[in-house]
Design a protein around this motif. Sequence first.
Motif, PDB file in Angstrom:
ATOM      1  N   LYS A 144      -6.562   3.971   6.012  1.00 14.54           N
ATOM      2  CA  LYS A 144      -7.655   3.477   5.168  1.00 14.54           C
ATOM      3  C   LYS A 144      -8.936   3.272   5.977  1.00 14.54           C
ATOM      4  CE  LYS A 144      -8.999  -0.697   2.654  1.00 14.54           C
ATOM      5  NZ  LYS A 144      -8.535  -2.010   2.148  1.00 14.54           N
ATOM      6  N   ASN A 185      -3.026   0.861   7.127  1.00 15.27           N
ATOM      7  CA  ASN A 185      -4.304   0.221   7.400  1.00 15.27           C
ATOM      8  C   ASN A 185      -5.228   1.153   8.178  1.00 15.27           C
ATOM      9  OD1 ASN A 185      -6.188  -1.961   7.480  1.00 15.27           O
ATOM     10  ND2 ASN A 185      -5.542  -2.410   9.561  1.00 15.27           N
ATOM     11  N   ARG A 186      -4.675   1.869   9.127  1.00 20.61           N
ATOM     12  CA  ARG A 186      -5.517   2.755   9.944  1.00 20.61           C
ATOM     13  C   ARG A 186      -5.879   4.037   9.204  1.00 20.61           C
ATOM     14  NH1 ARG A 186      -2.163   0.764  15.315  1.00 20.61           N
ATOM     15  NH2 ARG A 186      -2.673  -1.425  14.861  1.00 20.61           N
ATOM     16  N   TYR A 196       0.826  -1.205   0.000  1.00 18.01           N
ATOM     17  CA  TYR A 196       0.000   0.000   0.000  1.00 18.01           C
ATOM     18  C   TYR A 196       0.867   1.265   0.000  1.00 18.01           C
ATOM     19  CZ  TYR A 196      -4.332  -2.536   1.370  1.00 18.01           C
ATOM     20  OH  TYR A 196      -5.428  -3.359   1.440  1.00 18.01           O
ATOM     21  N   ASP A 216      -0.445  -4.834  10.255  1.00 17.52           N
ATOM     22  CA  ASP A 216      -1.843  -5.213  10.405  1.00 17.52           C
ATOM     23  C   ASP A 216      -2.200  -6.137   9.254  1.00 17.52           C
ATOM     24  OD1 ASP A 216      -2.142  -3.609  12.610  1.00 17.52           O
ATOM     25  OD2 ASP A 216      -3.392  -2.102  11.616  1.00 17.52           O
ATOM     26  N   PRO A 226     -13.018  -3.765   3.412  1.00 14.50           N
ATOM     27  CA  PRO A 226     -13.187  -3.782   4.869  1.00 14.50           C
ATOM     28  C   PRO A 226     -14.482  -4.457   5.305  1.00 14.50           C
ATOM     29  CG  PRO A 226     -12.460  -1.617   4.120  1.00 14.50           C
ATOM     30  CD  PRO A 226     -12.797  -2.397   2.895  1.00 14.50           C
ATOM     31  N   ASP A 257      -4.982  -6.470   6.737  1.00 15.33           N
ATOM     32  CA  ASP A 257      -6.095  -5.675   6.225  1.00 15.33           C
ATOM     33  C   ASP A 257      -7.061  -6.543   5.441  1.00 15.33           C
ATOM     34  OD1 ASP A 257      -7.551  -3.300   5.581  1.00 15.33           O
ATOM     35  OD2 ASP A 257      -6.662  -3.368   3.570  1.00 15.33           O
ATOM     36  N   ASP A 274     -12.245   1.980   7.254  1.00 17.07           N
ATOM     37  CA  ASP A 274     -13.286   1.217   6.558  1.00 17.07           C
ATOM     38  C   ASP A 274     -13.763   1.932   5.291  1.00 17.07           C
ATOM     39  OD1 ASP A 274     -14.731   3.334   7.586  1.00 17.07           O
ATOM     40  OD2 ASP A 274     -15.963   2.123   8.951  1.00 17.07           O
TER      41      ASP A 274
END
Length: 222
Positions: A163, A160-161, A104, A116, A122, A118, A165
């Motif tokens: 992004k 990840n955070r 990413y 994380d 989500p 992912d 949901d």
Amino acid sequence: MRSLLRAGLAAIALAVLAATAPAHAEPAVPVAQEFTLPLRSAVAALPVAAEDRTGYQRDAFRHWIDADRDGCTTRAEVLLEEAVDPPVVTGRCTLSGGRWHSWYDDRHVAGPRGLDIDHLVPLAEAWDSGAHSWSAQRREAYANDLGDPRALVAVTAGSNRSKADRDVAEWLPDRAVVCHYIGDWTAVKLRWGLSVDTAEQDRLAGLAADCPNVPVPVTQAD
């Protein structure tokens, strides 16, 4: 409902194959559960529907499980599969060391703690897009999907955070991998029979128009 979707996707795949096959060739007949479409056709095949997050709770999707009872949860299985340099495994699947590439944001990460896992689409987005009507067993299968390597991705905790949901109309990874990302997003949604809303469909179509029209293979989930 899923059988109707499969039949519709198979018909689309057959139409694309027939349109692109040489005139003298017999078009291949795709199996309903497995098919490949060019990226733009795959995007166009996504069903469009309004999203509804009513009643969503993250624990409606049970994860991480140890489906094969080998001591490694889904999280550990993804880390083992995606490691650039394999970690050391001790005890009941405790991982240490190792190195991963978070595509990413094009970063390499040493050790599993900075990563994380992912859900590429989500959990909340899946709920919005049709999973609210699934059984608990199907939601668990979605949350722990090791049957398609595009469904779960080891990435930096930060990306990840960032992004969270959000869907493709609201968040995208580094520009260099946007085409990769939307192809995988489309494949996962088709695999699970999930819909897109109009903003998401418009964004996918606009992005796909500027991406190579590569084949997107799909194996639909049971």
